[in-house]
Design a protein around this motif. Sequence first.
Motif, PDB file in Angstrom:
ATOM      1  N   ASP A   1      37.175  86.445  44.825  1.00 60.74           N
ATOM      2  CA  ASP A   1      38.150  85.469  45.267  1.00 60.74           C
ATOM      3  C   ASP A   1      38.568  84.626  44.068  1.00 60.74           C
ATOM      4  O   ASP A   1      37.729  84.107  43.333  1.00 60.74           O
ATOM      5  CB  ASP A   1      37.538  84.571  46.358  1.00 60.74           C
ATOM      6  N   GLY A   2      39.858  84.475  43.862  1.00 59.24           N
ATOM      7  CA  GLY A   2      40.354  83.678  42.751  1.00 59.24           C
ATOM      8  C   GLY A   2      40.624  84.526  41.520  1.00 59.24           C
ATOM      9  O   GLY A   2      40.364  85.736  41.468  1.00 59.24           O
TER      10      GLY A   2
ATOM     11  N   THR B   1      30.232  87.873  47.632  1.00 65.47           N
ATOM     12  CA  THR B   1      31.512  87.217  47.360  1.00 65.47           C
ATOM     13  C   THR B   1      31.383  86.421  46.064  1.00 65.47           C
ATOM     14  O   THR B   1      30.524  85.539  45.956  1.00 65.47           O
ATOM     15  CB  THR B   1      31.914  86.273  48.496  1.00 65.47           C
TER      16      THR B   1
ATOM     17  N   SER C   1      33.457  83.912  43.781  1.00 62.26           N
ATOM     18  CA  SER C   1      34.646  83.052  43.854  1.00 62.26           C
ATOM     19  C   SER C   1      34.824  82.304  42.537  1.00 62.26           C
ATOM     20  O   SER C   1      33.880  81.691  42.029  1.00 62.26           O
ATOM     21  CB  SER C   1      34.505  82.044  44.998  1.00 62.26           C
TER      22      SER C   1
ATOM     23  N   ARG D   1      36.879  79.267  40.837  1.00 60.79           N
ATOM     24  CA  ARG D   1      37.686  78.075  41.047  1.00 60.79           C
ATOM     25  C   ARG D   1      37.847  77.351  39.707  1.00 60.79           C
ATOM     26  O   ARG D   1      37.224  77.714  38.720  1.00 60.79           O
ATOM     27  CB  ARG D   1      37.011  77.138  42.068  1.00 60.79           C
TER      28      ARG D   1
END
Length: 483
Positions: A360-361, A397, A399, A401
Motif C-alpha cells: 500500500d502506498g 500488508t 504500507s 506513508r
Amino acid sequence: MQLRLKIFLLSLVPTAIAVSLVIMTAQSQTLKLAKLERDLVESTYLASKEAELRAYVWLAKSAIQHLVNASSAATPARQAQAMAILKQLEFGKDGYFFLYDMSGTNLVHSRQPELVGQNLRKMKDPYGGTPIEDLLEATRNGGGTVRYFWAKPSSGQVASKLGYVEPITPWGWMLGTGLYLDDIEQTLQRIDVQAQANIRDTQRHVYIIAATAMILIALGGLAVNLTDHRASSAKLRDLAQRVVNSQEDERVRVAQELHDGIIQVLVSAKFFIETAQLQQGNSTGYPQANAGPSGQQPDPALTPLKRGLDRLSQALTEVRRISHGLRPALLDDFGLSPAIQLLAEETSEQGPPRILFEMDGEPFALPLAQSTALFRISQESLTNTRLHAQASEVRITLSFRKRQIRLAICDDGKGFNVERVQTAKRGGIGLRNMRERMEGLGGQLTIRSSPSGTCVTASMSTPAPAMTLSAEADSSKTGDFHA
C-alpha cells in the motif's frame, strides 16, 4: 537490593527516625513548659489569694478588736456583739466570715445559719477530708492557709476552697474566711487544653515538614531512578542493536562464505561428476543411466553415480536455501518489498497456510537497518504461523506513508496468550527478538491475538523519502537504503 533503593532507604529511614525524635522531644518539652506554666500560675494565684484573705481577716479582726480588748463590759455581751458584727461582714458573691470555738462548734456562719451551734470538727467532705479539723490545726499553730473542699452557698456544689484563719486568743475563737478556687481551676484547665493544642499544632507542623521532606526525597529518588532508567534503557537498546547488527553481519559473512565457498565447490563437484557420467556412458555405449529403446541394460557403475549426482544436487539446493535464508540477495539487490514477496511465495510453496502479500502506498528507499528488521520480523512471524497457528491464510500488508512504514502480518489461526508467552522463562524468544529489534530502531511492535487469529504489526518512522522505487537501482549500489 539495588544501589539506588539502598540510597533511598538510607535517606528515608533516618528522616523518619529524626522526625519521630523531633515529635517526641517537642511533645515532652511542651508538656514540661505547660507544667511549669501551670505551677507558676497556680503558685502566683494562691499567693495573691492568700494575701487577699489575710487582708480580709485582718479587717474583720480589726472590726471586733475593740470588743476583744475592752474590759468595762461583761464578756458574753461583748462576744455577742462581736458575732453580730462578723455576721454582717460579706464580700463578693460567696465571700463571708466564719467563727468557731477551739472545740469545733460553729458560732457564726452568715450563709449557712443551720450550721450555727453544731460541732463540725469530725465532719468530712466528699473526698474524706476533715476541713474543720485542718482549720483548727492551722489556728493552733498561729494561723495560716488551708485548702479544703466546701459546698458553695450560691450553688450548693462542692468546690475547692482556700481558707485563711487566725486565732482570737482571749476568747478561744477561730476567725477565718475563704475564697473558692473555681476560677483558678478553670484557668489551669485552659492551660492544659492550650498545652494539648500546642502539642497537636506542633505535631501537625512537624508532620507537614516531614511529609514535605519525604516527598522531596521521593521525588529526588524518582528523578534519579528515571534518569538512571533512561540511561540504562538507552544502553540496553544500543547493546541490543549492536547484537542485532553483529548477527546480521555474521549472517552476511556466512552467506557470503557459503555462496563463494561451499556452493562453488558443490557446483564444481557436480560439474565433474556430470562430466564423468557422460564420459563413462560414452565409453560403454550407454549414454543414459536407464535402459534404451532396444532393451539394453544400463551399466551398473552408472546407477550409483547418478544417485550421488542427485544427492549432490539436493545438497546444493539446500545450501542455497540456507544461504538465501541467512541473507536474501533480493533484500540487498532490489529492496524490502520484493524480498518479502519472495519470502511469502517460498513459504506458500512449502504447504499451508496460503500467504498473500500486498503493498500500500508508493515504495521508497529505507535504511538498511530498518529494511533488515522488517524482513526478519516477516520471517519470524511466518515461521511461528506455520509451526503453531494452524492457520489457513496469512495476509502480509506493507504500507508506505510519509516518513512512516508499517508492516502487518495477520492470520486466521487459533491464537495464543501473548502475555504468558512473553513472560515465560522458556519460549517466546522470537517475539522478544522482534520487539528488541523495533525498540532498538525507535519503532513499535504490537501483537494482538485471539481465538480468531493473530496480528503482528510493526511500525516506525523513516527518514524523508529522498528516493522512490525508481531510484532503487542506484541505492542498491551503495547498500545503505532498501525499499
